[in-house]
Design an enzyme around this catalytic site. Structure first.
Site, PDB file in Angstrom:
ATOM      1  N   CYS A 153       0.864  -1.256   0.082  1.00 42.68           N
ATOM      2  CA  CYS A 153      -0.031   0.127  -0.038  1.00 42.68           C
ATOM      3  C   CYS A 153       0.834   1.254  -0.037  1.00 42.68           C
ATOM      4  O   CYS A 153       0.382   2.413  -0.079  1.00 42.68           O
ATOM      5  CB  CYS A 153      -0.968  -0.211   1.147  1.00 42.68           C
ATOM      6  SG  CYS A 153      -1.975  -1.568   1.356  1.00 42.68           S
ATOM      7  N   HIS A 278      -4.016   7.588   6.014  1.00 40.09           N
ATOM      8  CA  HIS A 278      -4.100   6.285   5.285  1.00 40.09           C
ATOM      9  C   HIS A 278      -5.301   5.561   5.718  1.00 40.09           C
ATOM     10  O   HIS A 278      -6.236   5.216   4.649  1.00 40.09           O
ATOM     11  CB  HIS A 278      -3.162   5.246   5.805  1.00 40.09           C
ATOM     12  CG  HIS A 278      -2.958   4.053   5.174  1.00 40.09           C
ATOM     13  ND1 HIS A 278      -2.828   3.935   3.877  1.00 40.09           N
ATOM     14  CD2 HIS A 278      -3.204   2.745   5.524  1.00 40.09           C
ATOM     15  CE1 HIS A 278      -2.734   2.847   3.422  1.00 40.09           C
ATOM     16  NE2 HIS A 278      -2.777   1.791   4.375  1.00 40.09           N
ATOM     17  N   HIS A 312      -9.640   1.336  -1.293  1.00 40.83           N
ATOM     18  CA  HIS A 312      -8.278   1.355  -0.958  1.00 40.83           C
ATOM     19  C   HIS A 312      -7.580   0.853  -2.187  1.00 40.83           C
ATOM     20  O   HIS A 312      -7.865  -0.138  -2.784  1.00 40.83           O
ATOM     21  CB  HIS A 312      -7.948   0.447   0.146  1.00 40.83           C
ATOM     22  CG  HIS A 312      -6.601   0.583   0.613  1.00 40.83           C
ATOM     23  ND1 HIS A 312      -5.704   1.032  -0.033  1.00 40.83           N
ATOM     24  CD2 HIS A 312      -6.008  -0.072   1.720  1.00 40.83           C
ATOM     25  CE1 HIS A 312      -4.379   1.184   0.631  1.00 40.83           C
ATOM     26  NE2 HIS A 312      -4.545   0.249   1.574  1.00 40.83           N
TER      27      HIS A 312
END
Length: 385
Positions: A153, A278, A312
């Site tokens: 990520c 995040h 995401h």
């Protein structure tokens, strides 16, 4: 002497829209919308996802490369203009991804199993994690450094930091950097096996948070040492290696990344006007991040997670969210934090932007990304004048 790194043009596409202007309008709208896509997880159940609500016109052999072609379309005039003044060997391409052509590989493997042979259209190299960087470099005709970054990520954000290092040291004069990722069965099945997927739109930093939604998309940036309106002023990286998939509960690595970004940018915490979180909406990640943010910024800096609007985007998330942060700087408006408003009493208190967003006289902002293996990065963006 290290050189400053400036952001020139950029391009972003995701669940919020097909081009930068549409994404900006939807991201900063006083009535922001949550993601509305759905995908079927192998095994039969359906979950919300940030699938892109438009067709990709490119016919290349992986969805990641088709997304890259889509992003390049609006950047071509600027790329031509910038590359006219730079030797081809001094133009770098650095791209983060976590999927590359693995979705197409899954389709090919199933065909091989049922039909006994590989599809004629299948290109094994498309699943190599540097393939999208190589594809983009071929499209723009550069001969400089070309490489992919795959750190889950944080990939897209790390691509920007890596490209910036090439420029500040003079190894490259210009870079095209960012991240691209596509939804595919492998990631859906993988996060389902980790019991991390939510069956409703994600709810970051809520007491009722139940997990993530996956998304897709990407963002590309033209970077150089030539002055422009905005700078990639700093970045901080760390690797706490606490666990393969769980974060360090205390958030020490996340804190170190943020503090290093501030130090590199020669900036104090009270000078930051916005923090893009995040904010995955998993129990462990949100709790860790709130602790780290609280230690660095207290509850003064306005924060939001944009993932309820986009999902995401994994390897593309850090690049796309850097673009969202840049949009906030350009517009003087902060993206909303979309959640149910139910604070977790056990979580450190941070200041979350209201559901309608808010205006702000921003000069500096930070975007943070955290990944499997304790891989952390914070990017500092600022107005150059």
């Amino acid at each position: 002497m290290k050189r400053a790194v400036y952001i020139h043009e950029y391009s972003v596409a995701c669940a919020l829209g097909a081009d930068t202007d549409v994404v900006r309008r939807n991201l900063l709208s006083p009535a922001p919308r949550k993601l509305s896509g759905q995908s079927r997880v192998p095994g039969g159940w359906t979950v919300p996802t940030g699938s892109m609500p438009f067709a990709l016109e490119s016919d290349v052999d992986s969805r990641c490369n088709r997304i890259a072609d889509h992003l390049l379309t609006s950047l071509k005039p600027a790329l031509v203009r910038h590359m006219e003044r730079v030797a081809s060997a001094k133009v770098a391409v650095v791209i983060g991804t976590s999927t590359s052509g693995v979705g197409e590989a899954g389709v090919a493997f199933r065909a091989r199993k049922t039909e006994g042979q590989w599809p004629q259209s299948y290109r094994f190299a498309s699943q190599e994690l540097g393939d999208t960087a190589a594809h983009i470099a071929a499209r723009i005709g550069t001969e400089g450094p070309i490489f992919g970054i795959s750190t889950a990520c944080t990939s897209g954000a790390k691509a920007l930091a890596s490209a910036a290092r090439l420029i500040e040291t003079g190894f490259s004069e210009m870079a095209l950097a960012g991240g691209v990722d596509a939804l595919c069965d492998l990631t859906l099945a993988g996060f389902a096996s980790l019991e991390s997927l939510s069956d409703e739109v994600c709810n970051p930093f809520s007491a009722n948070r139940r997990g993530i939604n996956l998304g897709e998309g990407g963002a590309l940036f033209v970077l150089s040492a030539e002055p422009s309106a905005f700078r990639l002023a700093g970045w901080g990286e760390s690797a706490d290696a606490y666990h393969m998939s769980a974060p360090d509960p205390e958030g020490k690595g996340a804190e170190a990344a943020m503090r290093r970004a501030l130090e590199r940018a020669d900036c104090t915490a009270d000078a930051i006007g916005y923090l893009n979180l995040h904010g995955t909406a998993t129990k462990l990640n949100d709790a860790m991040e709130a602790r780290a943010v609280s230690r660095v910024f207290g509850d003064i800096v306005a924060c939001s997670s944009t993932k309820p609007m986009t999902g995401h985007m994994l390897g593309a998330a850090g690049a796309a969210e850097a673009a969202f942060t840049l949009m906030a700087l350009e517009a003087g408006r902060l993206p909303a934090h979309l959640w149910d408003g139910e604070r977790d009493a056990e979580m450190a208190t941070i200041q979350l932007v209201g559901g309608e967003g808010q205006t702000s006289d921003l000069r500096r902002a930070m975007s943070c990304s955290y990944a499997f293996g304790g891989n952390n990065i914070a990017l500092m963006l600022e107005k150059a004048s």
